[in-house]
Motif scaffolding. Structure first.
Motif, mmCIF file in Angstrom:
data_model
loop_
_atom_site.group_PDB
_atom_site.id
_atom_site.type_symbol
_atom_site.label_atom_id
_atom_site.label_comp_id
_atom_site.label_asym_id
_atom_site.label_seq_id
_atom_site.Cartn_x
_atom_site.Cartn_y
_atom_site.Cartn_z
ATOM 1 N N GLN A 32 1.172 -1.125 -0.153
ATOM 2 C CA GLN A 32 -0.285 0.373 0.279
ATOM 3 C C GLN A 32 0.549 0.949 0.262
ATOM 4 O O GLN A 32 1.651 1.165 0.540
ATOM 5 N N LYS A 109 -0.697 7.203 7.841
ATOM 6 C CA LYS A 109 -0.187 6.266 8.224
ATOM 7 C C LYS A 109 -0.834 5.054 8.315
ATOM 8 O O LYS A 109 -0.723 3.620 8.191
ATOM 9 N N GLU A 110 -1.615 5.069 9.696
ATOM 10 C CA GLU A 110 -1.640 4.081 10.551
ATOM 11 C C GLU A 110 -3.935 4.063 10.572
ATOM 12 O O GLU A 110 -4.271 2.960 9.931
ATOM 13 N N LYS A 113 -3.641 2.754 6.368
ATOM 14 C CA LYS A 113 -2.366 1.686 6.267
ATOM 15 C C LYS A 113 -1.694 1.182 5.511
ATOM 16 O O LYS A 113 -0.806 0.483 4.828
ATOM 17 N N ASP A 115 1.972 1.053 3.771
ATOM 18 C CA ASP A 115 3.383 0.459 3.739
ATOM 19 C C ASP A 115 4.456 1.048 3.267
ATOM 20 O O ASP A 115 5.211 1.573 3.922
#
Length: 224
Positions: A32, A109-110, A113, A115
């Motif tokens: 991702q 990012k959290e 999700k 990468d």
């Protein structure tokens, strides 16, 4: 007159530390990945977000709004004064934006999700992208700097070369740029090389702008 149709892609999101636009990746290829684009001084989140259709489809495109208001629809990451003939920054505002952008990337990012996150920007947005990449190299995968420079003020804060070796950097700058002259790009390239970073580097015949030629270079670089 036809009514404007609101879509998720042009709705301003306000759930994180910065207001932002987001275009989810139409396709996924395993990891991702996202590209966060930071606008220049006096612009807004719509500016670079309009480039999303020219970028690889396996990237989510995110465009936040700078926190400092300069006028109607005009924002900045910090105020800058060119009256002396060279850019003089508001160091306090730059430090505030640096921390705000760092927190925003963590939140993005959290929430989504992700990468891999690339951080890119134009002019002042490029300056902030350099700063985040060089001081927080573990936070992002790479930096894309369009018509920017590396601030002298942040150089004492730059991470150790060993922690920068995985950071990818792409520099693009117009040879006719009258706002931030091309020598800033050349200085940045030399500085990065001294840190052990081998940036992608592209000079083009143009001014303070992002051209179709640059977008082609960016698209190919992001696919590597």
């Amino acid at each position: 007159m036809a009514a404007t149709i609101e879509t998720p892609e042009n709705n301003l999101n306000t759930d994180l530390g910065l207001s932002y636009l987001i275009k989810p990746a139409p396709i996924t290829t395993g990891k991702q990945k996202a590209l966060i684009l930071l606008h220049g001084v006096g612009s807004n989140e719509q500016d670079l977000f309009s480039l999303a259709k020219y970028l690889p489809e396996d990237y989510t495109i995110i465009s936040p709004r700078g926190p400092f208001v300069l006028g109607e629809g005009r924002f900045a990451w910090y105020q800058v004064d060119f009256s002396s003939g060279k850019p003089e920054i508001n160091a306090k505002q730059e430090a505030q934006s640096r921390e705000t952008i760092r927190e925003f990337i963590v939140q993005v990012k959290e929430k989504y999700k992700l990468d891999e996150v690339y951080l890119g920007g134009f002019s002042q947005g490029a300056i902030m992208s350099y700063t985040i990449g060089l001081t927080q190299p573990g936070l992002i995968t790479g930096v894309l700097a369009f018509s920017g420079r590396i601030l002298q003020e942040i150089r004492p804060l730059v991470a150790e070369p060993a922690s920068l070796k995985e950071l990818r950097v792409l520099i693009a700058h117009g040879t006719q740029d009258g706002t931030l002259q091309v020598h800033y790009a050349r200085e940045a390239k030399t500085y990065l090389e001294d840190l052990g970073i081998k940036p992608g580097y592209h000079e083009f015949n143009g001014g303070h702008q992002i051209t179709g030629e640059v977008l082609t270079v960016v698209s190919e670089w992001l696919k590597l």
